[in-house]
Design a protein around this motif. Structure first.
Motif, PDB file in Angstrom:
ATOM      1  N   ALA A  44      15.519  61.669  19.634  1.00 35.91           N
ATOM      2  CA  ALA A  44      16.636  60.996  18.946  1.00 35.91           C
ATOM      3  C   ALA A  44      17.603  60.395  19.973  1.00 35.91           C
ATOM      4  CB  ALA A  44      17.375  61.987  18.052  1.00 35.91           C
ATOM      5  N   ASP A  45      17.776  61.073  21.112  1.00 29.45           N
ATOM      6  CA  ASP A  45      18.664  60.549  22.159  1.00 29.45           C
ATOM      7  C   ASP A  45      18.047  59.305  22.805  1.00 29.45           C
ATOM      8  OD1 ASP A  45      20.288  62.727  21.655  1.00 29.45           O
ATOM      9  OD2 ASP A  45      19.340  63.960  23.189  1.00 29.45           O
ATOM     10  N   LEU A  46      16.738  59.339  22.984  1.00 24.77           N
ATOM     11  CA  LEU A  46      16.039  58.170  23.540  1.00 24.77           C
ATOM     12  C   LEU A  46      16.225  56.965  22.612  1.00 24.77           C
ATOM     13  CD1 LEU A  46      12.394  58.201  24.942  1.00 24.77           C
ATOM     14  CD2 LEU A  46      13.206  56.349  23.524  1.00 24.77           C
ATOM     15  N   TRP A  47      16.046  57.195  21.330  1.00 25.56           N
ATOM     16  CA  TRP A  47      16.200  56.103  20.365  1.00 25.56           C
ATOM     17  C   TRP A  47      17.638  55.589  20.368  1.00 25.56           C
ATOM     18  CZ3 TRP A  47      12.977  58.164  15.566  1.00 25.56           C
ATOM     19  CH2 TRP A  47      11.631  58.197  15.926  1.00 25.56           C
ATOM     20  N   ALA A  48      18.600  56.494  20.524  1.00 22.48           N
ATOM     21  CA  ALA A  48      20.013  56.072  20.576  1.00 22.48           C
ATOM     22  C   ALA A  48      20.249  55.187  21.794  1.00 22.48           C
ATOM     23  CB  ALA A  48      20.928  57.289  20.622  1.00 22.48           C
ATOM     24  N   MET A  49      19.668  55.550  22.936  1.00 25.64           N
ATOM     25  CA  MET A  49      19.806  54.741  24.153  1.00 25.64           C
ATOM     26  C   MET A  49      19.146  53.371  23.952  1.00 25.64           C
ATOM     27  SD  MET A  49      21.374  56.453  26.659  1.00 25.64           S
ATOM     28  CE  MET A  49      20.816  55.810  28.207  1.00 25.64           C
ATOM     29  N   GLU A  50      17.995  53.381  23.312  1.00 27.58           N
ATOM     30  CA  GLU A  50      17.283  52.118  23.079  1.00 27.58           C
ATOM     31  C   GLU A  50      18.054  51.195  22.133  1.00 27.58           C
ATOM     32  OE1 GLU A  50      13.823  50.801  24.246  1.00 27.58           O
ATOM     33  OE2 GLU A  50      15.177  51.758  25.653  1.00 27.58           O
ATOM     34  N   ARG A  51      18.765  51.799  21.178  1.00 26.04           N
ATOM     35  CA  ARG A  51      19.576  50.994  20.245  1.00 26.04           C
ATOM     36  C   ARG A  51      20.605  50.156  20.997  1.00 26.04           C
ATOM     37  NH1 ARG A  51      20.182  55.434  16.799  1.00 26.04           N
ATOM     38  NH2 ARG A  51      22.313  55.775  17.516  1.00 26.04           N
ATOM     39  N   SER A  52      21.133  50.742  22.065  1.00 25.63           N
ATOM     40  CA  SER A  52      22.173  50.014  22.821  1.00 25.63           C
ATOM     41  C   SER A  52      21.566  48.806  23.539  1.00 25.63           C
ATOM     42  CB  SER A  52      22.848  50.948  23.827  1.00 25.63           C
ATOM     43  OG  SER A  52      21.977  51.197  24.908  1.00 25.63           O
ATOM     44  N   GLY A  53      20.281  48.878  23.863  1.00 26.13           N
ATOM     45  CA  GLY A  53      19.589  47.756  24.507  1.00 26.13           C
ATOM     46  C   GLY A  53      20.035  47.499  25.935  1.00 26.13           C
ATOM     47  N   VAL A  54      20.768  48.406  26.519  1.00 24.66           N
ATOM     48  CA  VAL A  54      21.319  48.177  27.862  1.00 24.66           C
ATOM     49  C   VAL A  54      20.374  48.684  28.948  1.00 24.66           C
ATOM     50  CG1 VAL A  54      23.239  48.748  29.408  1.00 24.66           C
ATOM     51  CG2 VAL A  54      23.679  48.264  27.000  1.00 24.66           C
ATOM     52  N   GLY A  68      12.163  51.636  38.456  1.00 24.34           N
ATOM     53  CA  GLY A  68      12.513  52.711  39.396  1.00 24.34           C
ATOM     54  C   GLY A  68      13.607  53.614  38.849  1.00 24.34           C
ATOM     55  N   GLU A  69      14.121  53.273  37.653  1.00 20.78           N
ATOM     56  CA  GLU A  69      15.157  54.105  37.030  1.00 20.78           C
ATOM     57  C   GLU A  69      14.523  54.953  35.921  1.00 20.78           C
ATOM     58  OE1 GLU A  69      17.959  51.264  35.635  1.00 20.78           O
ATOM     59  OE2 GLU A  69      18.975  51.105  37.562  1.00 20.78           O
ATOM     60  N   LEU A  70      14.900  56.202  35.906  1.00 23.43           N
ATOM     61  CA  LEU A  70      14.367  57.113  34.895  1.00 23.43           C
ATOM     62  C   LEU A  70      15.536  57.817  34.220  1.00 23.43           C
ATOM     63  CD1 LEU A  70      11.524  58.192  33.953  1.00 23.43           C
ATOM     64  CD2 LEU A  70      11.986  60.164  35.375  1.00 23.43           C
ATOM     65  N   CYS A  71      15.609  57.664  32.910  1.00 29.04           N
ATOM     66  CA  CYS A  71      16.718  58.254  32.154  1.00 29.04           C
ATOM     67  C   CYS A  71      16.221  59.536  31.482  1.00 29.04           C
ATOM     68  CB  CYS A  71      17.197  57.251  31.101  1.00 29.04           C
ATOM     69  SG  CYS A  71      18.573  57.844  30.153  1.00 29.04           S
ATOM     70  N   VAL A  72      16.845  60.660  31.821  1.00 32.44           N
ATOM     71  CA  VAL A  72      16.424  61.957  31.274  1.00 32.44           C
ATOM     72  C   VAL A  72      17.275  62.274  30.047  1.00 32.44           C
ATOM     73  CG1 VAL A  72      16.189  64.425  31.755  1.00 32.44           C
ATOM     74  CG2 VAL A  72      15.735  62.761  33.553  1.00 32.44           C
ATOM     75  N   VAL A  73      16.617  62.464  28.912  1.00 36.77           N
ATOM     76  CA  VAL A  73      17.327  62.795  27.672  1.00 36.77           C
ATOM     77  C   VAL A  73      16.785  64.102  27.105  1.00 36.77           C
ATOM     78  CG1 VAL A  73      17.934  60.420  27.048  1.00 36.77           C
ATOM     79  CG2 VAL A  73      15.749  61.362  26.317  1.00 36.77           C
TER      80      VAL A  73
END
Lengths: 241, 197
Positions: free
Chosen positions: B89-99, B80-85
């Motif tokens: 490259a920003d999506l991949w950066a968010m995924e790197r954090s794994g949070v 139900g959460e949607l992160c707008v980037v």
């Protein structure tokens, strides 16, 4: 060629991988573009945000060249602008209108100082809209489309001035407007520097200045549409009324 | 200096990559040729494969090898959460954090009057469609802390107001950051966002 000046950053474009071309409104050299080597770097990114007050050294071999800038930050306004919708919309409107209206390398010292004062008020949402309205009046005046609100264009009186003629840009009294009242633009007291300037009056004032920006200034610049940033600012402002 | 046209061509192409110039491209190509079996051939194969299969996810704009990316197809990520980037490259950066365990939406840029980028040039209409179709309860605006990034964030917030919970990333002192080296804008943002200690 070399000069040093203060300026307001209007816009930035990446140039190659690391450099940027910035468009700056300076006090003594007008709107002036130049390349900033390393301007697209992460280190420079917080400094080179629109609205930033910069100390600039411009160098070029010939005056006609685009030249390079060395830019040092004096004041960052991005933090104040990013904190609120109205402030951000206002910053965008000011920088977009200056980019839109000013010819390159044409000096507008008085307008520069007005713009600097206006941007220093960013974040003070209670007084900023009125300051912005006065700045738009100054912009029109500086570019030769100033409004004459001193007396009625039809009767010469200077009381009950409640309209502006869309044709002449001059004030018109209630009596002087007669049957043409519905074709007139509003002249709220705040546009003449009178009264406490409630938001509704400021919005009316923006309608009037917007008309002259759209129908006088824009055609003089080649019928290009007004920057959308101004409409967004007016929209944000009218939402709070 | 290489004298072969094919090698020169490869150097020219490599020099167009971000972070590389003609000299570093030449060094990289020479290194690849020396490590032909270990690097050059597998790299060529991998590039060919990616060239044949990589495409934008029709749903979120991420880059994947199918019409819809792994994140969008994963049931576990339907939180139900949607992160707008702004960018992949920003999506991949968010995924790197794994949070973050929800889904993403890549806009493909920011609003820019200078470059004539309006709302329709970005994936904003698709974002609005997704809010309803994927039962989104929270939209996280993870856009850059720049004037253009935040202008875009406010525009999206205006479009979605009242439909969904809207949040944005905090701004402040980065991990390992020293106050002395921070710009005044970051310090004032951090001070405004201070919290109980």
């Amino acid at each position: 060629m070399e000069w040093r000046d203060h300026g307001i950053l209007l816009s930035l474009r990446r140039h190659g991988e690391a450099a940027a071309i910035i468009d700056v409104f300076t006090e003594s050299h007008g709107r002036h573009a130049g390349v900033v080597p390393g301007g697209a770097s992460r280190k420079q990114a917080p400094v080179l945000q629109p609205g930033a007050q910069l100390d600039l050294i411009w160098r070029a071999r010939l005056e006609d060249h685009i030249g390079t800038y060395r830019a040092e930050p004096l004041r960052s306004r991005a933090a104040a602008a990013l904190s609120g919708r109205l402030a951000l919309a206002g910053l965008n409107a000011v920088t977009a209108l200056l980019s839109f209206a000013l010819a390159e390398r044409e000096v507008h010292g008085a307008l520069y100082r007005r713009s600097e004062q206006l941007l220093d008020l960013l974040g003070q949402d209670e007084i900023w809209p009125l300051a912005y309205l006065n700045w738009e009046m100054a912009l029109l005046e500086e570019l030769g489309f100033g409004l004459d609100l001193s007396q009625c264009a039809a009767t010469g009186v200077n009381d009950e001035l409640i309209y502006v003629s869309p044709r002449s840009g001059r004030a018109v009294s209630r009596h002087g407007a007669g049957d043409w009242a519905d074709r007139m633009l509003p002249l709220p007291p705040c546009l003449r520097g009178d009264g406490p300037a409630p938001d509704a009056e400021i919005a009316e004032g923006l309608r009037t200045t917007g008309y002259f920006l759209q129908h006088r200034l824009a055609p003089a610049l080649g019928h290009t549409p007004l920057p959308e940033a101004r409409a967004r600012f007016v929209d944000q402002f009218t939402r709070r009324i | 200096m290489s004298s072969n046209r094919e090698i020169e061509n490869l150097i020219e192409l490599m020099a167009k990559l971000p972070g590389l110039g003609p000299r570093s491209a030449r060094r990289a190509v020479l290194h690849l040729i020396r490590k032909r079996a270990l690097l050059l051939t597998p790299l060529a194969d991998a590039m060919q494969e990616v060239a044949a299969t990589a495409r934008e996810c029709l749903n979120c704009g991420n880059v994947g090898t199918g019409d819809v990316c792994d994140i969008c197809t994963s049931e576990k990520r339907a939180t139900g959460e949607l992160c707008v980037v702004e960018d992949v490259a920003d999506l991949w950066a968010m995924e790197r954090s794994g949070v973050f365990k929800g889904r993403y939406h890549v806009l493909g840029g920011t609003l820019s009057a200078l470059d004539a980028v309006g709302p329709d040039s970005l994936r904003i209409p698709r974002l609005i469609d997704r809010i309803a179709s994927e039962h989104i309860t929270e939209v996280i605006l993870a856009l850059n802390a720049t004037v253009e990034g935040q202008t875009t964030a406010h525009y999206i917030a205006d479009q979605l107001e009242g439909q969904v919970r809207l949040t944005s990333l905090a701004q402040g002192v980065p991990i390992g950051g020293e106050l002395d080296y921070l710009d005044d804008g970051t310090i004032s943002a951090a001070l405004r966002a201070r919290k109980e200690f």
